[in-house]
Design a protein around this motif. Structure first.
Motif, mmCIF file in Angstrom:
data_model
loop_
_atom_site.group_PDB
_atom_site.id
_atom_site.type_symbol
_atom_site.label_atom_id
_atom_site.label_comp_id
_atom_site.label_asym_id
_atom_site.label_seq_id
_atom_site.Cartn_x
_atom_site.Cartn_y
_atom_site.Cartn_z
ATOM 1 N N ASN A 276 -7.087 -6.603 -1.919
ATOM 2 C CA ASN A 276 -8.491 -6.989 -2.166
ATOM 3 C C ASN A 276 -9.355 -6.903 -0.919
ATOM 4 O O ASN A 276 -10.441 -7.471 -0.877
ATOM 5 C CB ASN A 276 -8.538 -8.415 -2.729
ATOM 6 N N THR A 277 -8.888 -6.172 0.078
ATOM 7 C CA THR A 277 -9.603 -6.127 1.353
ATOM 8 C C THR A 277 -10.044 -4.713 1.688
ATOM 9 O O THR A 277 -9.256 -3.770 1.585
ATOM 10 C CB THR A 277 -8.699 -6.658 2.485
ATOM 11 N N ASP A 278 -11.301 -4.563 2.084
ATOM 12 C CA ASP A 278 -11.808 -3.280 2.582
ATOM 13 C C ASP A 278 -11.706 -3.266 4.100
ATOM 14 O O ASP A 278 -12.045 -4.246 4.771
ATOM 15 C CB ASP A 278 -13.269 -3.072 2.169
ATOM 16 N N VAL A 279 -11.227 -2.146 4.629
ATOM 17 C CA VAL A 279 -11.027 -2.013 6.075
ATOM 18 C C VAL A 279 -11.630 -0.697 6.532
ATOM 19 O O VAL A 279 -11.408 0.348 5.913
ATOM 20 C CB VAL A 279 -9.521 -2.032 6.434
ATOM 21 N N THR A 280 -12.376 -0.732 7.614
ATOM 22 C CA THR A 280 -12.883 0.509 8.189
ATOM 23 C C THR A 280 -11.901 1.026 9.232
ATOM 24 O O THR A 280 -11.380 0.260 10.046
ATOM 25 C CB THR A 280 -14.269 0.324 8.818
ATOM 26 N N THR A 281 -11.641 2.321 9.184
ATOM 27 C CA THR A 281 -10.721 2.920 10.152
ATOM 28 C C THR A 281 -11.417 3.224 11.475
ATOM 29 O O THR A 281 -10.748 3.465 12.479
ATOM 30 C CB THR A 281 -10.126 4.223 9.605
ATOM 31 N N GLY A 282 -12.743 3.280 11.446
ATOM 32 C CA GLY A 282 -13.482 3.633 12.652
ATOM 33 C C GLY A 282 -13.449 5.112 12.964
ATOM 34 O O GLY A 282 -13.914 5.548 14.015
ATOM 35 N N SER A 283 -12.895 5.916 12.047
ATOM 36 C CA SER A 283 -12.738 7.353 12.283
ATOM 37 C C SER A 283 -13.285 8.140 11.104
ATOM 38 O O SER A 283 -13.219 7.696 9.953
ATOM 39 C CB SER A 283 -11.254 7.687 12.478
ATOM 40 N N ILE A 284 -13.799 9.337 11.381
ATOM 41 C CA ILE A 284 -14.240 10.197 10.277
ATOM 42 C C ILE A 284 -13.076 11.040 9.751
ATOM 43 O O ILE A 284 -13.212 11.696 8.720
ATOM 44 C CB ILE A 284 -15.408 11.123 10.700
ATOM 45 N N LYS A 285 -11.955 11.014 10.478
ATOM 46 C CA LYS A 285 -10.779 11.794 10.067
ATOM 47 C C LYS A 285 -9.635 10.846 9.741
ATOM 48 O O LYS A 285 -8.980 10.300 10.637
ATOM 49 C CB LYS A 285 -10.355 12.759 11.174
ATOM 50 N N PHE A 286 -9.403 10.625 8.470
ATOM 51 C CA PHE A 286 -8.268 9.819 8.046
ATOM 52 C C PHE A 286 -7.918 10.203 6.619
ATOM 53 O O PHE A 286 -8.793 10.277 5.759
ATOM 54 C CB PHE A 286 -8.560 8.323 8.133
ATOM 55 N N GLY A 287 -6.626 10.435 6.387
ATOM 56 C CA GLY A 287 -6.178 10.898 5.087
ATOM 57 C C GLY A 287 -5.673 9.787 4.198
ATOM 58 O O GLY A 287 -6.448 9.039 3.607
ATOM 59 N N SER A 288 -4.354 9.623 4.118
ATOM 60 C CA SER A 288 -3.753 8.656 3.203
ATOM 61 C C SER A 288 -2.667 7.848 3.885
ATOM 62 O O SER A 288 -2.102 8.249 4.902
ATOM 63 C CB SER A 288 -3.141 9.386 1.996
ATOM 64 N N ILE A 289 -2.386 6.692 3.283
ATOM 65 C CA ILE A 289 -1.222 5.881 3.622
ATOM 66 C C ILE A 289 -0.343 5.875 2.376
ATOM 67 O O ILE A 289 -0.806 5.549 1.275
ATOM 68 C CB ILE A 289 -1.622 4.445 3.997
ATOM 69 N N ILE A 290 0.930 6.236 2.546
ATOM 70 C CA ILE A 290 1.850 6.286 1.411
ATOM 71 C C ILE A 290 3.070 5.442 1.748
ATOM 72 O O ILE A 290 3.797 5.728 2.693
ATOM 73 C CB ILE A 290 2.265 7.738 1.082
ATOM 74 N N GLY A 291 3.296 4.403 0.958
ATOM 75 C CA GLY A 291 4.383 3.474 1.211
ATOM 76 C C GLY A 291 5.731 4.020 0.805
ATOM 77 O O GLY A 291 5.855 5.017 0.085
ATOM 78 N N ASP A 292 6.780 3.355 1.253
ATOM 79 C CA ASP A 292 8.161 3.753 0.996
ATOM 80 C C ASP A 292 8.444 3.913 -0.496
ATOM 81 O O ASP A 292 7.899 3.192 -1.331
ATOM 82 C CB ASP A 292 9.129 2.699 1.548
ATOM 83 N N PHE A 293 9.340 4.857 -0.801
ATOM 84 C CA PHE A 293 9.866 5.076 -2.147
ATOM 85 C C PHE A 293 8.793 5.498 -3.157
ATOM 86 O O PHE A 293 9.012 5.383 -4.364
ATOM 87 C CB PHE A 293 10.589 3.821 -2.659
ATOM 88 N N SER A 294 7.653 5.966 -2.694
ATOM 89 C CA SER A 294 6.628 6.444 -3.619
ATOM 90 C C SER A 294 6.788 7.938 -3.868
ATOM 91 O O SER A 294 7.266 8.678 -3.003
ATOM 92 C CB SER A 294 5.225 6.135 -3.094
ATOM 93 N N LYS A 295 6.386 8.366 -5.034
ATOM 94 C CA LYS A 295 6.493 9.764 -5.437
ATOM 95 C C LYS A 295 5.100 10.263 -5.818
ATOM 96 O O LYS A 295 4.386 9.622 -6.593
ATOM 97 C CB LYS A 295 7.434 9.919 -6.640
ATOM 98 N N ILE A 296 4.743 11.437 -5.275
ATOM 99 C CA ILE A 296 3.452 12.062 -5.559
ATOM 100 C C ILE A 296 3.736 13.329 -6.357
ATOM 101 O O ILE A 296 4.458 14.214 -5.887
ATOM 102 C CB ILE A 296 2.685 12.403 -4.262
ATOM 103 N N GLY A 297 3.185 13.427 -7.544
ATOM 104 C CA GLY A 297 3.506 14.525 -8.441
ATOM 105 C C GLY A 297 2.923 15.864 -8.005
ATOM 106 O O GLY A 297 2.109 15.952 -7.077
ATOM 107 N N ILE A 298 3.325 16.907 -8.698
ATOM 108 C CA ILE A 298 2.866 18.265 -8.415
ATOM 109 C C ILE A 298 1.350 18.354 -8.594
ATOM 110 O O ILE A 298 0.802 17.915 -9.601
ATOM 111 C CB ILE A 298 3.569 19.266 -9.350
ATOM 112 N N GLY A 299 0.682 18.902 -7.578
ATOM 113 C CA GLY A 299 -0.746 19.176 -7.678
ATOM 114 C C GLY A 299 -1.665 17.987 -7.566
ATOM 115 O O GLY A 299 -2.870 18.109 -7.796
ATOM 116 N N VAL A 300 -1.167 16.816 -7.210
ATOM 117 C CA VAL A 300 -2.016 15.631 -7.107
ATOM 118 C C VAL A 300 -2.927 15.741 -5.883
ATOM 119 O O VAL A 300 -2.478 16.062 -4.786
ATOM 120 C CB VAL A 300 -1.167 14.348 -7.019
ATOM 121 N N MET A 301 -4.212 15.466 -6.090
ATOM 122 C CA MET A 301 -5.182 15.452 -5.003
ATOM 123 C C MET A 301 -5.420 14.007 -4.564
ATOM 124 O O MET A 301 -5.806 13.162 -5.386
ATOM 125 C CB MET A 301 -6.517 16.055 -5.450
#
Length: 347
Positions: free
Chosen positions: A251-276
């Motif tokens: 429930n918290t919004d956080v600013t990274t302070g950067s214009i370049k930041f992608g994703s955070i992906i936690g352990d044991f997660s699966k991202i399917g084919i073609g997911v953006m």
């Protein structure tokens, strides 16, 4: 200033932004160079006593099982305190190149095998000075690989393999037993042990036993262990308006302070084919993401249709996946996962 004799890793509070990556590991165990912060502390202060504390007793128990030489904080004075605030994902990404240089200079074992390197012309092509290419004698580099060290060193560790038509740019660390196949990896990247990497990767941290083996772009992102990114899954790491990237965690919004930041992906997660994955996407522990586009925050154990992954099925599948790499969940890790499930799913 006196000698540092007592160091306290104080993880009683986890700042927003680190939660998804620290469900079953300490921030100090996230590799952000050749070494983790914990390993780096041991190298820099080899004679110091390291102490640790966490607000969750089950988490603390698991940490001590992995790190038996570290003691529980006793409330007495210390010379140095290490807290997670300086190791937020966007700060760690900024430090990767510096840390690789520091670890290369200080890590004794690394220096030993670095001296044995003899770059064989014709096996692969080096752009820049070959003294900045550090390859373990057991690693295998195929012909047709290009290694660019003009911006920093490239370190390829024990039993790693890099196949033809891969481009590697420093600063870069490739961990033990990792396979890199037909990949373009640009600088300020660290890849853990026993990973499978292909496609395009840049300015990222990838932890142990994670697969991104196919085409697709991963940039300015931090990826946990036992993650699988399907073919053509892609991260956005820049907003169309070039604005500063903000993330949401729980429930918290956080600013990274950067214009370049992608994703955070936690352990044991699966991202399917073609997911953006939209800029600033946070995928928490144990998720399975198959929708065509993901954004914002995805809470732990989210399954295909938005329902919760059934815990016993998650544990069964995780054990099956880990067995393929001759690894297994410890009893304390399984208990920690059960507690996480009870807290985040059944609350």
């Amino acid at each position: 200033m006196g000698k540092v004799q007592r160091i306290w890793i104080d993880e009683r509070e986890t700042p927003p932004g680190l939660g998804a990556l620290t469900r079953i590991r300490s921030f100090s165990e996230i590799r952000d160079g050749v070494l983790t912060p914990l390993q780096r502390i041991r190298e820099q202060y080899s004679d110091a006593k390291i102490l640790y504390s966490h607000s969750n007793s089950a988490f603390q128990k698991t940490f001590f099982e992995r790190n038996p030489k570290i003691g529980e904080y006793d409330g007495k004075d210390v010379d140095l305190i290490i807290r997670p605030d300086e190791f937020l994902p966007w700060k760690s990404l900024e430090s990767v190149g510096k840390n690789i240089d520091l670890d290369l200079e200080n890590h004794k074992d690394l220096r030993k095998w670095v001296r044995k390197l003899k770059v064989k012309t014709g096996d692969f092509h080096v752009v820049g000075k070959s003294k900045h290419v550090h390859i373990h004698p057991s690693a295998k580099i195929y012909p047709g690989v290009v290694i660019d060290v003009t911006s920093g060193p490239v370190i390829i560790d024990k039993d790693a393999k890099v196949t033809s038509f891969s481009f590697l740019e420093g600063p870069l660390y490739i961990g033990q037993g990792t396979h890199v196949d037909n990949a373009r990896i640009t600088g300020n990247t660290t890849i853990g042990n026993v990973c499978r990497i292909g496609g395009e990767v840049g300015d990222s941290i990838i932890l142990d036993f994670t697969n991104k083996h196919h085409e697709g772009f991963l940039g300015h992102s931090v990826v946990g262990s036992w993650v699988n990114l399907g073919a053509l899954s892609t991260t956005s790491d820049l907003k169309n308006n070039y604005g500063v990237v903000k993330i949401r965690e729980e429930n918290t919004d956080v600013t990274t302070g950067s214009i370049k930041f992608g994703s955070i992906i936690g352990d044991f997660s699966k991202i399917g084919i073609g997911v953006m994955l939209n800029t600033g996407t946070v995928i928490d522990f144990g998720c399975n993401v198959v929708s065509s586009k993901a954004s914002g925050y995805i809470s732990p154990f989210r399954w295909v249709d938005g329902q919760a992954y059934i815990l016993d099925l998650f544990l069964r599948d995780s054990r099956k996946i880990m067995a393929r790499r001759n690894r297994e969940l410890s009893q304390s890790e399984s208990e920690l996962i059960r507690i996480l499930y009870e807290t985040k799913v059944r609350k």
